[in-house]
Enzyme design. Structure first.
Site, PDB file in Angstrom:
ATOM      1  CG  ASP A 146      -1.936  -1.198   1.173  1.00 48.97           C
ATOM      2  OD1 ASP A 146      -3.086  -1.026   0.748  1.00 48.97           O
ATOM      3  OD2 ASP A 146      -1.875  -2.346   1.884  1.00 48.97           O
TER       4      ASP A 146
ATOM      5  CG  ASP B 211     -11.634  -2.831   0.506  1.00 46.90           C
ATOM      6  OD1 ASP B 211     -10.676  -3.715   0.167  1.00 46.90           O
ATOM      7  OD2 ASP B 211     -10.986  -1.704   0.362  1.00 46.90           O
TER       8      ASP B 211
END
Length: 258
Positions: A11, A130
């Site tokens: 990330d 998610d």
């Protein structure tokens, strides 16, 4: 069977590799390119780059990072965050990405999945989910980096993603992400048993053995690791060894990486 895939998830915020808990409380870890190169040399199967703040700017800002990586690393590279159009996807693919991952934009306009799959092939289209638990055997899809409710049921959305043309699903448990408590196997198994396309388990890996629970307990086709690699809790070799000990097929290291 080609064997399960072990994937490094990185990330990124700006020029930095970051890591958080529940997709929040982000801390700088280092240079994404340096870490990706290290994982490539260890024999990782794939790399996933996620722009952690793309939803704030409504664009992906990883073009330079992707170009740099594509020059030195010769394994599949998936890039996500801020991909909102065919043009966005094409820009990343032209710079060296093999696949693009989409979450928020697909929830807002599902047809985007089909458009990209038809233009570049389903193998280039990774649908990102998610997920957050909302009850027994029930999860909701979240958007904008895990911050916003979508109102969509994860299993219903997973089925729709297949119909739209997604080639695989990157499934992240928000409840487990960054906690090192292990993968949420109930979630992985629920999605994997619902769709005919590969499911990448993400969120919660805390030790090499967790790869076994994700595959045997959750039926994952691949696992994405972040914290355990970034902080050297275990290596790619450790993960392969744990999988092999459990009788799980893993892909051989590429000659280039070896």
């Amino acid at each position: 069977m080609a064997g399960i895939r072990i994937i490094a998830r990185l990330d990124i915020k700006g020029e930095n590799l970051i890591k958080g808990i529940h997709l929040e409380g982000l801390r700088v870890v280092g240079s994404p390119h340096d870490f990706a190169l290290d994982y490539y040399r260890q024999g990782i199967d794939e790399i996933i780059y996620m722009d952690a703040v793309a939803s704030l700017y409504r664009r992906n800002s990883l073009h330079h990072v992707v170009e740099q990586t594509a020059k030195d690393i010769f394994i599949p590279l998936t890039v996500g965050g801020g991909v909102r159009s065919i043009a966005d996807a094409e820009a990343l693919l032209r710079r060296g990405a093999d696949k693009v991952a989409i979450n928020t934009a697909a929830l807002e306009r599902p047809a985007l999945i089909t458009e990209i799959a038809q233009r570049f092939g389903s193998q280039s289209m990774v649908a990102q989910i998610d997920a957050k638990r909302i009850g027994q055997g029930r999860w909701e899809c979240y958007s904008d980096g895990g911050r916003e409710h979508s109102g969509r049921d994860v299993l219903d959305w997973a089925r729709q993603l297949v119909d739209l043309g997604a080639g695989e699903i990157l499934l992240t448990s928000i409840d487990r992400e960054g906690t090192r408590k292990g993968f949420e196997t109930d979630l992985i198994r629920a999605v994997a048993s619902t769709v005919p396309i590969p499911v990448i388990a993400s969120g919660g890996m805390g030790k090499a053995q967790d790869i076994v629970t994700a595959v045997e307990g959750g039926w994952a086709d691949a696992v994405a690791a972040a914290h355990v690699l970034h902080y050297r809790v275990c290596s790619v070799d450790d993960m392969r060894a744990a999988a092999r000990k459990a009788g799980i097929d893993v892909r051989p290291m590429t000659e280039t990486a070896a």
